[in-house]
Design a protein around this motif. Sequence first.
Motif, PDB file in Angstrom:
ATOM      1  N   GLN A 234       0.827  -1.204   0.000  1.00 43.03           N
ATOM      2  CA  GLN A 234       0.000   0.000   0.000  1.00 43.03           C
ATOM      3  C   GLN A 234       0.861   1.254   0.000  1.00 43.03           C
ATOM      4  O   GLN A 234       0.567   2.214  -0.728  1.00 43.03           O
ATOM      5  N   GLU A 235       1.922   1.233   0.830  1.00 42.06           N
ATOM      6  CA  GLU A 235       2.818   2.390   0.857  1.00 42.06           C
ATOM      7  C   GLU A 235       3.485   2.594  -0.493  1.00 42.06           C
ATOM      8  O   GLU A 235       3.590   3.720  -0.994  1.00 42.06           O
ATOM      9  N   ILE A 236       3.938   1.486  -1.094  1.00 36.01           N
ATOM     10  CA  ILE A 236       4.610   1.600  -2.397  1.00 36.01           C
ATOM     11  C   ILE A 236       3.618   2.061  -3.460  1.00 36.01           C
ATOM     12  O   ILE A 236       3.956   2.842  -4.359  1.00 36.01           O
ATOM     13  N   SER A 237       2.357   1.564  -3.355  1.00 39.25           N
ATOM     14  CA  SER A 237       1.333   2.033  -4.294  1.00 39.25           C
ATOM     15  C   SER A 237       1.132   3.534  -4.131  1.00 39.25           C
ATOM     16  O   SER A 237       1.004   4.271  -5.124  1.00 39.25           O
ATOM     17  N   GLY A 238       1.091   3.977  -2.856  1.00 32.76           N
ATOM     18  CA  GLY A 238       0.978   5.413  -2.620  1.00 32.76           C
ATOM     19  C   GLY A 238       2.174   6.178  -3.170  1.00 32.76           C
ATOM     20  O   GLY A 238       2.015   7.246  -3.779  1.00 32.76           O
ATOM     21  N   ILE A 239       3.367   5.611  -2.965  1.00 34.79           N
ATOM     22  CA  ILE A 239       4.574   6.251  -3.510  1.00 34.79           C
ATOM     23  C   ILE A 239       4.522   6.289  -5.030  1.00 34.79           C
ATOM     24  O   ILE A 239       4.870   7.294  -5.667  1.00 34.79           O
ATOM     25  N   ASN A 240       4.058   5.167  -5.607  1.00 32.78           N
ATOM     26  CA  ASN A 240       3.957   5.106  -7.067  1.00 32.78           C
ATOM     27  C   ASN A 240       2.987   6.163  -7.576  1.00 32.78           C
ATOM     28  O   ASN A 240       3.255   6.842  -8.583  1.00 32.78           O
ATOM     29  N   ASN A 241       1.839   6.311  -6.873  1.00 35.51           N
ATOM     30  CA  ASN A 241       0.878   7.337  -7.277  1.00 35.51           C
ATOM     31  C   ASN A 241       1.483   8.730  -7.134  1.00 35.51           C
ATOM     32  O   ASN A 241       1.298   9.591  -8.009  1.00 35.51           O
ATOM     33  N   SER A 242       2.200   8.928  -6.018  1.00 40.89           N
ATOM     34  CA  SER A 242       2.840  10.234  -5.823  1.00 40.89           C
ATOM     35  C   SER A 242       3.874  10.511  -6.912  1.00 40.89           C
ATOM     36  O   SER A 242       3.966  11.626  -7.437  1.00 40.89           O
ATOM     37  N   ILE A 243       4.630   9.470  -7.262  1.00 41.54           N
ATOM     38  CA  ILE A 243       5.628   9.638  -8.322  1.00 41.54           C
ATOM     39  C   ILE A 243       4.936   9.943  -9.647  1.00 41.54           C
ATOM     40  O   ILE A 243       5.400  10.790 -10.426  1.00 41.54           O
ATOM     41  N   SER A 244       3.809   9.250  -9.909  1.00 39.03           N
ATOM     42  CA  SER A 244       3.060   9.507 -11.145  1.00 39.03           C
ATOM     43  C   SER A 244       2.581  10.952 -11.182  1.00 39.03           C
ATOM     44  O   SER A 244       2.688  11.639 -12.209  1.00 39.03           O
ATOM     45  N   HIS A 245       2.041  11.426 -10.031  1.00 39.35           N
ATOM     46  CA  HIS A 245       1.606  12.821  -9.967  1.00 39.35           C
ATOM     47  C   HIS A 245       2.785  13.765 -10.147  1.00 39.35           C
ATOM     48  O   HIS A 245       2.664  14.805 -10.825  1.00 39.35           O
ATOM     49  N   LEU A 246       3.924  13.400  -9.534  1.00 38.29           N
ATOM     50  CA  LEU A 246       5.117  14.239  -9.670  1.00 38.29           C
ATOM     51  C   LEU A 246       5.583  14.287 -11.117  1.00 38.29           C
ATOM     52  O   LEU A 246       5.936  15.353 -11.638  1.00 38.29           O
ATOM     53  N   VAL A 247       5.566  13.128 -11.770  1.00 33.41           N
ATOM     54  CA  VAL A 247       5.977  13.084 -13.177  1.00 33.41           C
ATOM     55  C   VAL A 247       5.042  13.927 -14.026  1.00 33.41           C
ATOM     56  O   VAL A 247       5.478  14.690 -14.900  1.00 33.41           O
ATOM     57  N   GLN A 248       3.724  13.792 -13.763  1.00 35.73           N
ATOM     58  CA  GLN A 248       2.760  14.581 -14.524  1.00 35.73           C
ATOM     59  C   GLN A 248       2.944  16.070 -14.264  1.00 35.73           C
ATOM     60  O   GLN A 248       2.896  16.888 -15.193  1.00 35.73           O
ATOM     61  N   ALA A 249       3.169  16.419 -12.974  1.00 36.16           N
ATOM     62  CA  ALA A 249       3.406  17.824 -12.644  1.00 36.16           C
ATOM     63  C   ALA A 249       4.684  18.338 -13.314  1.00 36.16           C
ATOM     64  O   ALA A 249       4.718  19.460 -13.826  1.00 36.16           O
ATOM     65  N   ALA A 250       5.729  17.495 -13.304  1.00 36.82           N
ATOM     66  CA  ALA A 250       6.981  17.897 -13.960  1.00 36.82           C
ATOM     67  C   ALA A 250       6.773  18.050 -15.463  1.00 36.82           C
ATOM     68  O   ALA A 250       7.319  18.972 -16.094  1.00 36.82           O
ATOM     69  N   ARG A 251       5.975  17.128 -16.036  1.00 39.93           N
ATOM     70  CA  ARG A 251       5.694  17.240 -17.471  1.00 39.93           C
ATOM     71  C   ARG A 251       4.920  18.518 -17.772  1.00 39.93           C
ATOM     72  O   ARG A 251       5.226  19.242 -18.740  1.00 39.93           O
ATOM     73  N   ASN A 252       3.919  18.812 -16.919  1.00 46.50           N
ATOM     74  CA  ASN A 252       3.164  20.053 -17.107  1.00 46.50           C
ATOM     75  C   ASN A 252       4.063  21.273 -16.926  1.00 46.50           C
ATOM     76  O   ASN A 252       3.954  22.257 -17.673  1.00 46.50           O
ATOM     77  N   ALA A 253       4.950  21.199 -15.915  1.00 51.20           N
ATOM     78  CA  ALA A 253       5.883  22.312 -15.695  1.00 51.20           C
ATOM     79  C   ALA A 253       6.804  22.498 -16.895  1.00 51.20           C
ATOM     80  O   ALA A 253       7.119  23.625 -17.292  1.00 51.20           O
ATOM     81  N   GLY A 254       7.233  21.365 -17.486  1.00 50.46           N
ATOM     82  CA  GLY A 254       8.073  21.451 -18.684  1.00 50.46           C
ATOM     83  C   GLY A 254       7.339  22.103 -19.835  1.00 50.46           C
ATOM     84  O   GLY A 254       7.896  22.944 -20.565  1.00 50.46           O
ATOM     85  N   GLU A 255       6.058  21.727 -20.011  1.00 49.81           N
ATOM     86  CA  GLU A 255       5.272  22.338 -21.088  1.00 49.81           C
ATOM     87  C   GLU A 255       5.072  23.833 -20.828  1.00 49.81           C
ATOM     88  O   GLU A 255       5.181  24.662 -21.755  1.00 49.81           O
ATOM     89  N   GLU A 256       4.765  24.175 -19.571  1.00 49.85           N
ATOM     90  CA  GLU A 256       4.622  25.593 -19.229  1.00 49.85           C
ATOM     91  C   GLU A 256       5.939  26.339 -19.448  1.00 49.85           C
ATOM     92  O   GLU A 256       5.952  27.484 -19.912  1.00 49.85           O
TER      93      GLU A 256
END
Length: 392
Positions: A187-209
């Motif tokens: 569960q913790e790793i799933s949460g970490i994975n979700n957080s990493i996914s959100h971080l990657v998406q945020a980083a991708r959005n930041a890159g586009e911005e």
Amino acid sequence: MPMLLEEKPDQREETIYTQEVIASRLGQEEKTAVDIKSQVHLKDYCRKVPMVGIHTTCGEAAGMLNKDQAYPCIVLCDDQMHPLGLLMRETLYKILNGRFAADLFYHKPISRISDSSPVIVDIGMDALGIIDIALSRSEKQFYDCLILTEEHKVLGVLTMRDVMSLSRTLQHKAGEERTHTITNSRQEISGINNSISHLVQAARNAGEEAQQIMKWSEQGEKSLLQVEASYNRVHEHMEGQRQHAGEMLTSIETGAGMARSIRSLADQSGLLAMNASIEAAHAGEYGLGFQVVAGEIRALAKQTREIAGNMSTLLENIGKLTQQTVELVRASSAEIADSSVHVTAGGTAFKQLSTSVAGMSRIAEGIVTEGKKAGEMAEHINRKLQDMVTDS
């Protein structure tokens, strides 16, 4: 002749319990295995056995064991219930079933044939430590009971079956805790994975911005460069106008000087005409023609003087206006030069912004790359943990 024991067991002591005892113990083991989250208590595994003094005879001990087949052994104690020895049922059987053993040992105290150095464990000891002690014994004593004490007083005994049951319970408990830990880890790793996914998406959005900001910065920089070029051209034009205005002032000064010269000549011509009239009056009739000419010259000089005065006034007004124009051009040129400095600074700021945004974009790309790797690693660990849960 003393009676021997009525039956002799052919199996080891941990297998001679009655069916009721076995069923009871198995039920207790199953209950313990199911309730693996509860604390393991050694008292739950402790067996009550006869506890006798050192003067108890072998015949009396045989009677106790014959009376209840569930007793695996007898414990020798002093008056304070401190353990002094241990006599296993199988040991007593072997001794008393010999050819002359009954006559030799039946009335003898059991202290002669008992184990004076039994394994004694305290109720406060760690269960794993007790299991380790039991399993590390020699083959000769491996199936002997362990005497369980509390504050050095006998509580009962633990058979090897009890030790193995305790070991199995601990294994179940450890397995359940391991499964629980693995599940929580998943569960913790799933949460970490979700957080990493959100971080990657945020980083991708930041890159586009950042890319969009870079485009806007480049456009702003180009616009500022164009504005700076326009300012420079206007500055050059106004500088040329200032120079032309200066030349105009010089020309107006020259014209004003000429107007003053014309007025001076007109004044001189008026004086000459006046002198000519005086001389013509002295000549009488001969000077009438000169007098007429002198009058015309005097009138012309007066008119010339008026025109020269008007022209001088006009030139002075034009000079003042031209001087004001020069001052305005100079002030506007200074303002444009100052604005050009700010425009240049803005262009530099846009360049720095573009450079910073480019660096931020590279960082965002690095976060995306590392985040993907971390996500893949978390997913791999998650699958491994799932396999462990399935296997357990």
